[in-house]
Write a protein that holds these residues in place. Structure first.
Motif, PDB file in Angstrom:
ATOM      1  N   ILE A  36     -27.057 -63.364  -0.404  1.00 57.75           N
ATOM      2  CA  ILE A  36     -27.342 -62.363  -1.432  1.00 57.75           C
ATOM      3  C   ILE A  36     -28.753 -61.806  -1.270  1.00 57.75           C
ATOM      4  CG2 ILE A  36     -27.590 -61.967  -3.918  1.00 57.75           C
ATOM      5  CD1 ILE A  36     -25.515 -64.237  -4.323  1.00 57.75           C
ATOM      6  N   ALA A  37     -29.720 -62.690  -1.019  1.00 60.17           N
ATOM      7  CA  ALA A  37     -31.106 -62.244  -0.862  1.00 60.17           C
ATOM      8  C   ALA A  37     -31.261 -61.358   0.366  1.00 60.17           C
ATOM      9  CB  ALA A  37     -32.033 -63.453  -0.765  1.00 60.17           C
ATOM     10  N   GLY A  38     -30.562 -61.687   1.449  1.00 59.26           N
ATOM     11  CA  GLY A  38     -30.617 -60.835   2.632  1.00 59.26           C
ATOM     12  C   GLY A  38     -30.060 -59.457   2.351  1.00 59.26           C
ATOM     13  N   ALA A  39     -28.919 -59.426   1.665  1.00 60.42           N
ATOM     14  CA  ALA A  39     -28.324 -58.141   1.306  1.00 60.42           C
ATOM     15  C   ALA A  39     -29.240 -57.358   0.374  1.00 60.42           C
ATOM     16  CB  ALA A  39     -26.960 -58.366   0.652  1.00 60.42           C
ATOM     17  N   ALA A  40     -29.874 -58.051  -0.562  1.00 63.12           N
ATOM     18  CA  ALA A  40     -30.797 -57.387  -1.492  1.00 63.12           C
ATOM     19  C   ALA A  40     -32.001 -56.811  -0.757  1.00 63.12           C
ATOM     20  CB  ALA A  40     -31.248 -58.371  -2.565  1.00 63.12           C
ATOM     21  N   GLY A  41     -32.540 -57.585   0.180  1.00 65.32           N
ATOM     22  CA  GLY A  41     -33.680 -57.094   0.957  1.00 65.32           C
ATOM     23  C   GLY A  41     -33.323 -55.864   1.770  1.00 65.32           C
ATOM     24  N   MET A  42     -32.138 -55.874   2.373  1.00 62.62           N
ATOM     25  CA  MET A  42     -31.699 -54.700   3.132  1.00 62.62           C
ATOM     26  C   MET A  42     -31.558 -53.487   2.228  1.00 62.62           C
ATOM     27  SD  MET A  42     -28.823 -55.935   5.834  1.00 62.62           S
ATOM     28  CE  MET A  42     -28.948 -57.473   6.740  1.00 62.62           C
ATOM     29  N   ARG A  43     -30.950 -53.687   1.069  1.00 61.97           N
ATOM     30  CA  ARG A  43     -30.758 -52.562   0.151  1.00 61.97           C
ATOM     31  C   ARG A  43     -32.102 -52.001  -0.312  1.00 61.97           C
ATOM     32  NH1 ARG A  43     -27.635 -48.300  -1.740  1.00 61.97           N
ATOM     33  NH2 ARG A  43     -28.372 -47.799  -3.836  1.00 61.97           N
ATOM     34  N   ALA A  44     -33.047 -52.868  -0.663  1.00 64.48           N
ATOM     35  CA  ALA A  44     -34.365 -52.402  -1.109  1.00 64.48           C
ATOM     36  C   ALA A  44     -35.058 -51.614  -0.013  1.00 64.48           C
ATOM     37  CB  ALA A  44     -35.214 -53.591  -1.539  1.00 64.48           C
ATOM     38  N   ALA A  45     -34.993 -52.102   1.223  1.00 63.62           N
ATOM     39  CA  ALA A  45     -35.631 -51.411   2.343  1.00 63.62           C
ATOM     40  C   ALA A  45     -34.951 -50.077   2.626  1.00 63.62           C
ATOM     41  CB  ALA A  45     -35.589 -52.305   3.580  1.00 63.62           C
TER      42      ALA A  45
ATOM     43  N   VAL B  89     -48.771 -49.972   5.137  1.00 63.61           N
ATOM     44  CA  VAL B  89     -49.812 -50.334   4.180  1.00 63.61           C
ATOM     45  C   VAL B  89     -49.188 -51.074   3.006  1.00 63.61           C
ATOM     46  CG1 VAL B  89     -51.307 -48.417   4.860  1.00 63.61           C
ATOM     47  CG2 VAL B  89     -49.670 -48.094   2.994  1.00 63.61           C
ATOM     48  N   GLU B  90     -49.967 -51.971   2.418  1.00 62.49           N
ATOM     49  CA  GLU B  90     -49.449 -52.848   1.374  1.00 62.49           C
ATOM     50  C   GLU B  90     -48.931 -52.085   0.161  1.00 62.49           C
ATOM     51  OE1 GLU B  90     -48.830 -56.037   1.242  1.00 62.49           O
ATOM     52  OE2 GLU B  90     -49.590 -56.468   3.238  1.00 62.49           O
ATOM     53  N   GLU B  91     -49.590 -50.962  -0.167  1.00 68.49           N
ATOM     54  CA  GLU B  91     -49.182 -50.241  -1.380  1.00 68.49           C
ATOM     55  C   GLU B  91     -47.731 -49.786  -1.350  1.00 68.49           C
ATOM     56  OE1 GLU B  91     -53.639 -49.182  -0.997  1.00 68.49           O
ATOM     57  OE2 GLU B  91     -51.944 -49.712   0.303  1.00 68.49           O
ATOM     58  N   SER B  92     -47.169 -49.637  -0.177  1.00 67.65           N
ATOM     59  CA  SER B  92     -45.780 -49.163  -0.088  1.00 67.65           C
ATOM     60  C   SER B  92     -44.773 -50.235  -0.486  1.00 67.65           C
ATOM     61  CB  SER B  92     -45.470 -48.714   1.345  1.00 67.65           C
ATOM     62  OG  SER B  92     -45.390 -49.834   2.226  1.00 67.65           O
ATOM     63  N   GLY B  93     -45.176 -51.491  -0.450  1.00 64.37           N
ATOM     64  CA  GLY B  93     -44.243 -52.584  -0.721  1.00 64.37           C
ATOM     65  C   GLY B  93     -43.438 -53.012   0.492  1.00 64.37           C
ATOM     66  N   MET B  94     -43.425 -52.201   1.542  1.00 59.65           N
ATOM     67  CA  MET B  94     -42.624 -52.533   2.722  1.00 59.65           C
ATOM     68  C   MET B  94     -43.147 -53.758   3.473  1.00 59.65           C
ATOM     69  SD  MET B  94     -40.168 -50.397   2.508  1.00 59.65           S
ATOM     70  CE  MET B  94     -39.319 -50.286   4.081  1.00 59.65           C
ATOM     71  N   PRO B  95     -44.468 -53.959   3.601  1.00 65.00           N
ATOM     72  CA  PRO B  95     -44.928 -55.179   4.270  1.00 65.00           C
ATOM     73  C   PRO B  95     -44.447 -56.456   3.577  1.00 65.00           C
ATOM     74  CG  PRO B  95     -46.691 -53.578   4.232  1.00 65.00           C
ATOM     75  CD  PRO B  95     -45.602 -53.026   3.364  1.00 65.00           C
ATOM     76  N   ARG B  96     -44.372 -56.432   2.244  1.00 61.91           N
ATOM     77  CA  ARG B  96     -43.887 -57.622   1.547  1.00 61.91           C
ATOM     78  C   ARG B  96     -42.418 -57.883   1.875  1.00 61.91           C
ATOM     79  NH1 ARG B  96     -44.935 -56.446  -3.654  1.00 61.91           N
ATOM     80  NH2 ARG B  96     -42.799 -56.270  -4.432  1.00 61.91           N
ATOM     81  N   LEU B  97     -41.607 -56.819   1.916  1.00 60.24           N
ATOM     82  CA  LEU B  97     -40.211 -56.986   2.326  1.00 60.24           C
ATOM     83  C   LEU B  97     -40.112 -57.552   3.735  1.00 60.24           C
ATOM     84  CD1 LEU B  97     -38.482 -53.700   1.066  1.00 60.24           C
ATOM     85  CD2 LEU B  97     -38.057 -56.024   0.250  1.00 60.24           C
ATOM     86  N   TYR B  98     -40.967 -57.055   4.619  1.00 60.52           N
ATOM     87  CA  TYR B  98     -40.952 -57.506   6.013  1.00 60.52           C
ATOM     88  C   TYR B  98     -41.337 -58.979   6.127  1.00 60.52           C
ATOM     89  CZ  TYR B  98     -41.983 -57.439  11.044  1.00 60.52           C
ATOM     90  OH  TYR B  98     -42.006 -57.698  12.393  1.00 60.52           O
ATOM     91  N   ARG B  99     -42.342 -59.394   5.361  1.00 59.05           N
ATOM     92  CA  ARG B  99     -42.777 -60.791   5.414  1.00 59.05           C
ATOM     93  C   ARG B  99     -41.753 -61.732   4.785  1.00 59.05           C
ATOM     94  NH1 ARG B  99     -47.838 -58.444   4.029  1.00 59.05           N
ATOM     95  NH2 ARG B  99     -47.482 -58.968   1.839  1.00 59.05           N
TER      96      ARG B  99
ATOM     97  N   VAL C 296     -36.768 -56.532  -6.754  1.00 62.92           N
ATOM     98  CA  VAL C 296     -38.111 -56.391  -7.324  1.00 62.92           C
ATOM     99  C   VAL C 296     -39.077 -57.330  -6.619  1.00 62.92           C
ATOM    100  CG1 VAL C 296     -39.507 -56.642  -9.407  1.00 62.92           C
ATOM    101  CG2 VAL C 296     -37.191 -55.733  -9.571  1.00 62.92           C
ATOM    102  N   GLU C 297     -38.695 -58.604  -6.516  1.00 62.36           N
ATOM    103  CA  GLU C 297     -39.606 -59.619  -5.979  1.00 62.36           C
ATOM    104  C   GLU C 297     -38.781 -60.841  -5.599  1.00 62.36           C
ATOM    105  OE1 GLU C 297     -42.380 -62.515  -5.155  1.00 62.36           O
ATOM    106  OE2 GLU C 297     -41.048 -62.816  -6.883  1.00 62.36           O
ATOM    107  N   ALA C 298     -39.004 -61.356  -4.411  1.00 63.91           N
ATOM    108  CA  ALA C 298     -38.141 -62.414  -3.890  1.00 63.91           C
ATOM    109  C   ALA C 298     -38.654 -63.820  -4.156  1.00 63.91           C
ATOM    110  CB  ALA C 298     -37.952 -62.225  -2.387  1.00 63.91           C
ATOM    111  N   GLY C 299     -39.957 -64.008  -4.276  1.00 65.23           N
ATOM    112  CA  GLY C 299     -40.514 -65.353  -4.342  1.00 65.23           C
ATOM    113  C   GLY C 299     -40.008 -66.164  -5.514  1.00 65.23           C
TER     114      GLY C 299
ATOM    115  N   GLN D   6     -42.224 -53.505 -11.114  1.00 66.33           N
ATOM    116  CA  GLN D   6     -42.863 -53.434  -9.798  1.00 66.33           C
ATOM    117  C   GLN D   6     -44.314 -53.900  -9.858  1.00 66.33           C
ATOM    118  OE1 GLN D   6     -42.066 -49.697  -7.754  1.00 66.33           O
ATOM    119  NE2 GLN D   6     -39.997 -49.615  -8.591  1.00 66.33           N
ATOM    120  N   GLU D   7     -44.953 -53.669 -10.992  1.00 65.01           N
ATOM    121  CA  GLU D   7     -46.323 -54.160 -11.160  1.00 65.01           C
ATOM    122  C   GLU D   7     -46.339 -55.689 -11.274  1.00 65.01           C
ATOM    123  OE1 GLU D   7     -50.610 -53.652 -11.760  1.00 65.01           O
ATOM    124  OE2 GLU D   7     -48.976 -52.802 -10.582  1.00 65.01           O
ATOM    125  N   TRP D   8     -45.344 -56.263 -11.975  1.00 60.22           N
ATOM    126  CA  TRP D   8     -45.235 -57.718 -12.014  1.00 60.22           C
ATOM    127  C   TRP D   8     -45.142 -58.281 -10.596  1.00 60.22           C
ATOM    128  CZ3 TRP D   8     -40.743 -57.805 -16.132  1.00 60.22           C
ATOM    129  CH2 TRP D   8     -41.288 -57.598 -17.413  1.00 60.22           C
TER     130      TRP D   8
END
Length: 543
Positions: free
Chosen positions: A300-309, A404-414, A124-127, A54-56
């Protein structure tokens, strides 16, 4: 410390859990023939749940790629610098075979196993998933040039991440990218103006521009350009066989809404060397195999994003109290979380089914290939559309803490809107469904959904209505105007059939009651009374 500074009723971070401990994922893995990979999938899942991973992800997104066009002496170098955390993410993805490895793996279920790992690690990270997906998808198109495939495919499948600008043949492993769209055309690639001039040695010289080049630090790129015989697909190396840099000049990196860890670039070709892949004039037919394969990764990425959220939302509700109750125990929050869970399971189940169809299509099953062709277009449209709405609702479950960014949720949303745009936005995907609905594709689709006949009245009624409406759809203009409604119904019927046959009973019942029988509101959290919300939430494995 004054009492006012005591921190209470805050949710602990979700760490050191197995992201792959996911019932819908594991059931799909076994059902689609890749149960042999379960331990490897869990290895990826356990790593994905660590604070280190998660830090990566945080560092790779907060320290964005930087373009270096020239060195200090004025020489063009066209290099993109990434934070070391990005390379760590790539190393794991390549090491676990999420790139081109399945194409060199003879085991049944190789593509399913790869899909499951891509799904787990993508949370973990989509980019960084972009170059991984490109490298996976380039292989079937590259096989239209057997000599090039023989030369590069083993390196595209090698389990070694070897970044750096060197001759491709000298590296231990390769990554790939794609250059299709141009400023004036976008998805209308037949409007491309990049020119390809044949050379005496069989190569071509490319001159022109590309508006979006995915993964510009890849070693190889599939490129569309206008040859004398028409629009043609080419393989362009970033470094030439003699060790010099190809004349592929990076003009700028895109300043994007999300996907910030990944560099997307504008490129100018100035007599760049490239090799033909397939026949002149058949470039779209050739490169579409890459596009269709990356569309699987969009699902797959859409399903992964939903699961993470979803997992973050349930975890928050388990630990957070309000008005004397834990949020998880309140009926209204229970309805919201259950609805999010139903959407997530439907997406995951469909993604695994499409991965299974890919395995069987690669093995030569023509009926599965026909189902995959239509199912991918349907899934690309629907799952990717739903991901953005799902991310917004899951974020809201955390209230201000989710904003807030620290939650990681804004990154999922973007990240969420990207997959609905990448490889064809909603209208492109919907029109592709209409093209794929030939007699064989439609027949294969209804063969699939009819396997659940008699198991649920609501599903049977939805299938019957769909058949009737399709039989009356003869006017092309009317079909195009109704395309989105049609694709939505195809997607819901397909997901419903899969859940009724293979899913949890509570999840399937809630899906059929809401999505197929119409007992549902507009926003998430409007499931009808009578669904077993508690059972659905327990199935997430978080509550």
């Amino acid at each position: 410390m004054p009492a006012t500074h005591a921190v209470t009723n805050q949710v602990p971070p979700l760490l050191d859990h197995d992201v792959a401990e996911d019932a819908a994922l594991l059931e799909g893995l076994r059902r689609e023939g890749a149960g042999w990979a379960e331990e490897s999938v869990h290895e990826v899942g356990r790593l994905a749940g660590t604070a280190r991973a998660q830090e990566w992800a945080r560092l790779a997104n907060e320290n964005e790629p930087v373009l270096r066009t020239h060195d200090r002496f004025g020489n063009r170098i066209d290099e993109v610098e990434y934070h070391p955390a990005y390379h760590e993410l790539m190393t794991v993805a390549v090491g676990y075979g999420m790139h081109g490895a399945p194409w060199r793996d003879a085991r049944a279920g190789a593509h399913v196993a790869r899909a499951a790992k891509f799904y787990a690690w993508g949370q973990v990270e989509a980019g960084h998933g972009c170059p991984i997906s490109m490298t996976y998808a380039v292989v079937p198109a590259l096989r239209h040039a057997p000599a090039l495939a023989e030369r590069f495919e083993p390196l595209l499948a090698a389990p070694v991440y070897d970044p750096g600008s060197r001759v491709p043949d000298s590296k231990r492993g390769l990554t790939a990218g794609m250059s299709m769209t141009e400023k004036q055309g976008g998805s209308d690639v037949r409007a491309n103006t990049t020119r390809a001039v044949p050379q005496s040695d069989g190569s071509y010289s490319l001159t022109g521009h590309k508006w979006f080049t995915s993964a510009p630090m890849g070693d190889l790129f599939l490129v569309l350009a206008q040859a004398p015989g028409g629009l043609t697909c080419f393989l362009l190396p970033r470094v030439l066989p003699d060790g010099t840099r190809n004349r592929m000049h990076l003009q700028r990196l895109k300043d994007k809404l999300g996907n910030r860890s990944n560099a997307s670039s504008e490129v100018e070709y100035d007599e760049a060397l490239a090799w033909p892949v397939g026949e002149e004039g058949r470039g779209v037919r050739t490169i579409i195999q890459m596009v269709n394969t990356t569309r699987l990764d969009c699902v797959i990425a859409g399903a992964a994003g939903m699961r993470a959220a979803l997992v973050q939302a349930v975890h928050h509700a388990v630990h957070r109290t309000a008005f004397g109750d834990h949020l998880i125990d309140t009926p209204l929050m229970g309805n919201v979380l259950a609805d999010l869970a139903v959407e997530s399971e439907a997406a995951t189940t469909l993604a695994m089914r499409l991965a299974g169809a890919t395995d069987r299509a690669v093995a030569g099953d023509e009926r599965e290939a026909a189902f995959r062709r239509l199912g991918l277009a349907v899934g690309k449209y629907w799952v990717c559309k739903r991901t953005s709405a799902h991310a917004a609702e899951a974020l809201e479950c955390l209230g201000g803490n989710g904003y807030v960014e620290e939650s990681g949720m804004p990154r999922l949303y973007r990240e969420a809107p990207l997959i609905s745009i990448w490889e064809g936005s909603g209208n492109v995907a919907a029109l592709d469904v209409l093209r794929a609905m030939g007699s064989v594709g439609t027949e294969a689709f209804f063969d699939e959904v009819s396997e659940a006949t008699g198991a649920d009245r609501r599903l049977d009624d939805a299938v019957a209505r769909l058949r009737k409406d399709l039989s009356g759809l003869s006017d092309p203009a009317a079909a195009q105007a109704e395309a989105r409604r049609l694709v939505e119904r195809l997607a819901l019927v397909l997901q419903g059939s899969l859940l009724v046959r293979h899913g949890d009973q509570a999840v399937a019942d809630a899906f059929c009651a809401s999505r197929l029988d119409g007992d549902w509101g507009v926003a998430f959290g409007t499931l009808p009374s009578g669904v077993d919300a508690a059972a659905i939430i327990r199935r997430t494995g978080v509550a």
